[in-house]
Design an enzyme around this catalytic site. Sequence first.
Site, PDB file in Angstrom:
ATOM      1  N   LYS A 285      -5.999  -3.368  -3.855  1.00  0.00           N
ATOM      2  CA  LYS A 285      -5.075  -3.137  -2.732  1.00  0.00           C
ATOM      3  C   LYS A 285      -3.785  -2.482  -3.210  1.00  0.00           C
ATOM      4  O   LYS A 285      -3.188  -1.654  -2.513  1.00  0.00           O
ATOM      5  CB  LYS A 285      -4.773  -4.474  -2.040  1.00  0.00           C
ATOM      6  CG  LYS A 285      -3.725  -4.397  -0.913  1.00  0.00           C
ATOM      7  CD  LYS A 285      -4.122  -3.409   0.158  1.00  0.00           C
ATOM      8  CE  LYS A 285      -3.332  -3.597   1.448  1.00  0.00           C
ATOM      9  NZ  LYS A 285      -1.877  -3.671   1.300  1.00  0.00           N
TER      10      LYS A 285
ATOM     11  N   GLU B 191      -1.612   5.496  -0.481  1.00  0.00           N
ATOM     12  CA  GLU B 191      -1.005   5.595   0.857  1.00  0.00           C
ATOM     13  C   GLU B 191       0.377   6.232   0.771  1.00  0.00           C
ATOM     14  O   GLU B 191       0.736   7.078   1.598  1.00  0.00           O
ATOM     15  CB  GLU B 191      -0.920   4.194   1.450  1.00  0.00           C
ATOM     16  CG  GLU B 191      -0.287   4.098   2.816  1.00  0.00           C
ATOM     17  CD  GLU B 191      -0.167   2.647   3.255  1.00  0.00           C
ATOM     18  OE1 GLU B 191       0.980   2.195   3.484  1.00  0.00           O
ATOM     19  OE2 GLU B 191      -1.204   1.961   3.341  1.00  0.00           O
TER      20      GLU B 191
END
Length: 303
Positions: A175, A182
Amino acid sequence: MQAGLVGLGRMGGNMARRLAAAGHDLVIYNRTVARARELAATQERLVVAETLADLVGALPAPRVVWVMLPAGEPTESAVAELSGLLAPGDVIVDGGNSNYKDSMRRSEAAALSGLHYVDVGTSGGVWGLSEGYSLMVGGESTAVQQIRPLLEALAPAPDRGWAHVGPSGAGHFTKMVHNGIEYGLMQAYAEGFEILKSKTEFSLDLHQVAEVWRYGSVVRSWLLDLISAGLAEDSSLRNVRGWVQDSGEGRWTVAEAMANDVPAPIITMSLIMRLVSRQDESYAAKLLAVMRQQFGGHEVKPE
C-alpha cells in the site's frame, strides 16, 4: 460473521456500513461514542461498545478486531490495549496506513501472546462504500483465511480487488508503494492541466478536455474521472487553496527507494511538489533571485 471495528472516521464508518450491508454483525467503537451511536442508529447489525474492553467482551471467540485509526500513536495505543484484552487465537487487523516496519514489529509482539496480526493496506477513500475497497493483505495464511469473509465483503467483488500478498508487513508495504505511485500520477495530471490552462490564446475548456480524455485515451483513469468531476463544479478552482497534504506514505516510499538503491525521480519530485505547495513564500526562491542579480544584473521583483 461477527467482528469488532475500532475507528469510525471517513474510511472506518463507510467500512462498517458496507460490512453490515453484506450481512456481517459488528461491534463498533469510536473514541467519540456519540459518533458510534449515530452510525448504529442508521444501520442494522451495528452494536455500540463504549470501551475496548466492552467490545472484546461482546465478541465470541476466536475474536476478530479490525482497527481503522491514523498511523502512529493512535494505532499503537489501540493495538497495545487490545493485546492485553484479547486471548490466544484472536486476530487484530490493522487496516490503516501504518508503516510496514511497525506492522512487522507489532506482529512479532502479538505472536508472543498467541495473537494473530494482519496488516491490510486499504485503498478506496470515500468511494469505497459504493465501489468496494482495494485490499492488500499481509500476515499468516491461517489468520487471513479467518478474516476472508470480511475481505470478500469489503472488496469490489469476492474474487477481485483483494489478495494475500505476503507475510506480516507485506500488506502495508504494498500500500505504501501504491500511494507513492498515486503521488506521481496526480502530479503528472496536475502539471498537464496547468500547461493547458496557461495557453490562454486557445481558451481551452479544461472540463471538456478531461471528458474527451476519459474515453479511449491512453491516459484515462479513475483519477481522471475525479478530475473531470471536480472541474465540472468549478474549472477555475478559485475557491481552492493550492496547499496539498501528504499521508506520510509518499515519504516512506522515497526513503525505501533510497535504502534499496532504486531510482524513483517521479515519485520523489511529486512529494517535493507537495511540500512546495505549503510555502506562502520561499526564502530559497528569494535567494535565487538575489544570486541572479548579483552575478548577472538581473531584475529582482519587489514585494
